[in-house]
Scaffold this active site. Structure first.
Site, short mmCIF file in Angstrom:
data_model
loop_
_atom_site.label_atom_id
_atom_site.label_comp_id
_atom_site.label_asym_id
_atom_site.label_seq_id
_atom_site.Cartn_x
_atom_site.Cartn_y
_atom_site.Cartn_z
CB ILE A 139 0.58 1.30 -6.17
CG1 ILE A 139 -0.84 1.87 -6.22
CG2 ILE A 139 1.51 2.11 -7.06
CD1 ILE A 139 -1.44 1.94 -7.61
CE LYS A 140 4.89 -5.31 -10.14
NZ LYS A 140 5.00 -6.25 -11.31
CB VAL A 141 6.72 1.29 -5.27
CG1 VAL A 141 7.86 2.27 -5.07
CG2 VAL A 141 5.39 2.04 -5.38
#
Length: 950
Positions: A139-141
């Site tokens: 998941i890109k944060v």
């Protein structure tokens, strides 16, 4: 071995910065894995926007998804994105398994809109993780302050994370700390760190672009050739130096005792990933940011063009730890030059967030366009034909709304979208259609009971929003077999009450008493009258079985309804104001009683709600577009919103008129809605109009269309809305509610209060209290009294009219009064008489004569009905109205049970209270009281109007 594949020998993984459905399905991704050793894929909004918006590649998937049921634009995007991510993850799963979870990942980004909201980021990340259901997902944060807290939490829950928008060494150290702390928490809670992967995406080329720009400015200002040369040497060097020093931090952070404790538990180091590696400066090598950043246990994510270039002519070498001392010197030299790398990287984060949000806007806009295409016919179409200057303003405001996320903020109940007062307490209408779906079983039981009782008629007793919405339903839909005919009474005129009573059979009539507060005068006196009359017909003990109440919880109406044994009490939502309440119990209860198909009505409405949702950018959002057009037109002086409708939905304008006027007409600002004024040739109008035309598909009117086309050709702004059928009327309720809220924001007012409605109520209460005490309304002195009329106005108005030529005749006063209407003004006829076909025609004749001779907008309203509608704008809006109030002797009054004040007295008090407020506000107002025969009086007034105009 090609150069890309050769990077494996340097312990560097190559990830592809690209994803598209066909690219996966046709085997292109698999080919790159086999040919080049590609070990991962990253996605972002820009990538998806290009894939979805620039081709028909996703049309089939979107169509298939919508066949399973309509969904919001955000849900639709997520459905296709998740499917793509799953397919890519499956293609990369053998790599993931072969490398025991050290590589083979696919990245999916949380919404860029959430970058500054820790809680929302966590919620969405966990939801996406659960939706994709693939171990090799990251998941890109973003590496914002709020993102760091989210990263730590997600890692602690065993969710793999790709940290993006990372530019500075300092922030990188915080990112690594978040990862390490998250792992420690995970292990302490019994989790398995071996199943967690993470990369820190360190952006490269954007730094050089920003630094080089400042260096060029310095070079241009420098006089010393040596200084110019020194600065020139720094160009194209800073980003690589910055990355090299970050790698030194990586080596330090992922060694030593702390890391050893984690590693022994199975934890994997958080690799540095070089992002933004496509060369932006054509003067530099197109493989610069690959060749100079090759080192162990790192990742380089590259766009397809850069991958092709490196495969063609790249030269792998262990470069990442070359010349580290030079890297330190480069950054020191930059600092000595007066350029702050920290300031640049801070700015790049801010700009990066905006760029990602911009891309996401475009992405959602593309999905919205595709959805609308698939749903063609299910959502009413809307076309704006605006002159160049107005069109420019609308587009400018739309872009400002997009950049500042105002539509999302509106849906988040952010009162700062308006005046930052109490607007957040009045936004329940945004979700009312969805909320009413949960009550369908209850409404079905109520409808079944109504039908079983054999009611022939159902009468709504209400005012304003409580009556006008149900009236649209009553006038739009035919009587349903086996169900009562729906009527609406919203008047204290004795003749109007008597006419309604005579049109129904009291013993088989259901009365729906609608009042949010419960304290509104009109519904209460109408309820008292008909409860008494029904009691006479069926017995006082059974009268309550003919009554239901719709009111807010805890209101005085609820208490009375309980005491008087009403058969049902339906509760409204206190967060929904009356004029926004048609899609709440105030509209649904009458609709259910009339046997309308609420399931169909609400589902069709929700299609529009989704089209206007928080995830639909302003350019594709029909409610926002209409609101921006209304608001910008108002600011440009085109504040007379002229509404025309097909015959089958003709009553919609009266509802919209109330919504627009009461919402926007205040603080000396506002839009003046014009309903019921048929179209004329362009010469009949000034430059103060915005035309909104609602048509039902198939209800052709060539003459009307020709007039509309002529108005457009003459430069008037036109909004054309086409409904598939009258069944879609709920969509227009919501479209106009949202549009009115947006227009209020553009005008800078609170669209949910009505400060000037209460002022007339106070005057009315004072007058009725005086009647209760003395048995008569306070005496008033006419400015002119003849055998047929009495004329009333304030002293200042009377003086102005006499100066304009008013003398001893009605004609002279009307002429003087109408002469006060100038360009940009409107003339409103406010008649406190029975609203019937004959009287409507009479007012229409007068208003059209005024429009055609004076070229001003006109309103024809009936009191006290309009007090809860346009009355707010007349008193609190712009001082552009010329008001002609019309009252008359009642041929036969009607008593109100339990009160000394009759219907006629209450109506007279309302008229006088309304007029007093108008004159106290300095409005140009004249009251004409017709004596004796009403028909003859209206005929004489009509003659006076025409004489004045001629």
């Amino acid at each position: 071995m090609n150069p890309v594949k050769a990077l494996e020998q340097h312990d560097q993984a190559v990830w592809l910065d690209f994803l598209a459905r066909g690219f996966i399905a046709k085997g292109d991704l698999k080919k790159l894995i086999d040919q080049d050793g590609v070990k991962g894929v990253t996605s972002n909004p820009s990538i998806f926007e290009k894939a979805i918006g620039s081709s028909d590649e996703y049309d089939g998937a979107i169509t298939t998804a919508l066949k399973q049921g309509d969904r919001s634009v955000g849900e639709l995007y997520e459905a296709v994105a998740v499917e793509d991510i799953q397919h890519a993850a499956d293609v990369l799963r053998p790599t993931y398994d072969r490398l025991e979870g050290r590589d083979g990942f696919v990245s999916l980004e949380v919404s860029p809109y959430l970058a500054l909201d820790t809680k929302a980021t966590i919620i969405e990340a966990e939801r996406l993780w659960g939706a994709v259901k693939r171990e090799n997902l990251m998941i890109k944060v973003p590496a914002t302050r709020q993102g760091l807290a989210a990263i730590k939490h997600l890692i602690s829950k065993g969710i793999s994370v790709n940290i993006t928008l990372l530019f500075s060494q300092q922030v990188y150290r915080h990112v690594a700390e978040a990862y390490l702390s998250g792992l420690e928490t995970l292990i302490a809670n019994g989790g398995d760190p071996a199943r967690v992967g993470s990369v820190a995406s360190f952006f490269v080329s954007r730094i050089d672009s920003a630094v080089d720009k400042q260096l060029d400015d310095k070079i241009a200002q420098a006089d010393d050739p040596e200084e110019k040369a020194r600065l020139e040497k720094l160009k194209g060097k800073v980003a690589i130096a910055n990355a090299k020093l970050a790698y030194q931090d990586y080596k330090r952070l992922f060694s030593g005792d702390r890391w050893a404790k984690l590693e022994v538990c199975g934890a994997k180091p958080q690799r540095l990933l070089w992002a933004s590696t496509g060369t932006k400066n054509k003067a530099y090598s197109d493989v610069l940011y690959i060749e100079e950043l090759i080192g162990p246990n790192t990742v380089n994510t590259v766009p397809p063009a850069t991958l092709d270039a490196f495969r063609d002519h790249g030269k792998p070498r262990d470069s990442l730890e070359e010349d580290v001392d030079d890297a330190i010197a480069i950054l020191k030299d930059l600092e000595n030059s007066g350029i702050s790398l920290q300031s640049i990287t801070d700015t790049l984060v801010t700009e990066g967030l905006q760029l990602f949000a911009d891309s996401f806007d475009k992405l959602l806009g593309a999905v919205a366009f595709k959805r609308n295409t698939v749903l063609a016919g299910q959502v009413g179409t809307q076309k704006l034909a605006l002159a160049a200057d107005l069109d420019k303003e609308v587009k400018s405001h739309a872009d400002e709304w997009r950049k500042t996320g105002k539509i999302r903020r509106l849906w988040d109940f952010d009162k700062s979208v308006w005046t930052d007062t109490d607007e957040d307490k009045w936004l329940g209408w945004l979700n009312s259609a969805k909320a009413e779906q949960s009550k369908l079983a209850d409404y079905a039981d109520f409808a079944k009971w109504v039908k079983a009782r054999g009611f022939t008629d159902a009468v709504v007793l209400g005012m304003g929003g409580s009556s006008l919405g149900p009236e649209v339903l009553a006038e739009t839909f035919p009587k349903q077999d086996g169900f009562p005919k729906l009527h609406v009474l919203d008047s204290t005129d004795p003749a109007q009450v008597r006419t309604l009573e005579q049109s129904v059979t009291l013993g088989t009539t259901l009365f729906i008493v609608s009042s949010k507060s419960g304290g509104t005068t009109e519904p209460n006196v109408m309820k008292d009258y008909f409860l008494s009359r029904v009691g006479e017909a069926v017995g006082a003990d059974k009268a309550g079985q003919h009554f239901v109440a719709v009111t807010d919880p805890g209101s005085s109406m609820e208490k009375v309804a309980t005491e008087q044994k009403f058969v049902r009490i339906f509760h409204g939502d206190p967060t929904i104001g009356g004029r926004y309440s048609v899609l709440s119990p105030f509209g649904m209860v009458p609709a259910a009683a009339a046997g309308l198909d609420l399931t169909k009505l609400l589902e069709l409405t929700l299609t529009m709600v989704r089209s206007c949702g928080p995830d639909v950018p302003p350019s594709e959002n029909p409610g926002v577009q209409l609101g921006l057009a209304m608001g910008c037109a108002g600011l440009a002086g085109r504040d007379k919103v002229t509404i025309s409708s097909s015959k089958s939905i003709a009553d919609f304008g009266a509802w919209a008129e109330q919504l627009i006027a009461e919402s926007t007409g205040k603080d000396g600002k506002g839009l003046i809605p014009i309903d019921g004024e048929p179209l004329a040739a362009p010469g009949a109008y000034g430059n103060d109009r915005l035309f909104i035309d609602l048509r039902v598909d198939g209800e052709n009117d060539p003459a009307h269309d020709a007039k509309l086309a002529a108005l457009e050709a003459a430069g008037h702004p036109i909004v054309r809305i086409v409904l598939k059928s009258p069944d879609h009327i709920g969509q227009e309720f919501f479209r106009f509610e949202l549009a009115t809220a947006v227009a209020g924001a553009i005008l800078g007012i609170n669209p949910f209060n009505q400060p000037d409605v209460e002022s007339a109520k106070i005057k009315t209460r004072e007058l009725t209290a005086a009647f209760e005490k003395s048995g008569a309304l306070p005496a008033e002195k006419p400015a002119l009294s003849t055998a047929g009329v009495d004329l009333y106005t304030s002293e200042s108005n009377a003086a102005a009219l006499r100066e304009a030529g008013a003398n001893g005749t009605l004609d002279s006063w009307i002429k003087a009064h109408l002469s006060r209407a100038q360009s940009g003004d409107y003339v409103a006829l406010l008649a406190y008489i029975e609203r019937n076909g004959t009287h409507i025609d009479s007012l229409q004749g007068m208003r059209l004569a005024v429009r055609d001779h004076r070229h001003v907008a006109t309103c024809a309203e009936f009191g006290p009905r309009f007090l809860h509608s346009t009355g707010q704008a007349y008193k609190g809006g712009p001082d552009s109205g010329v008001f002609l109030q019309i009252t008359a002797d009642d041929a036969q009054d009607l008593p109100v049970p339990g009160q000394s004040a009759s219907f006629g007295v209450i109506k007279a008090a309302q008229a006088r209270g309304d007029f007093d407020v108008l004159t106290e506000r300095g409005r140009r107002a004249l009251r004409v009281h017709l004596k004796g025969d009403l028909a003859g009086g209206l005929k004489a007034l009509d003659a006076a109007v025409r004489a004045a105009l001629n």
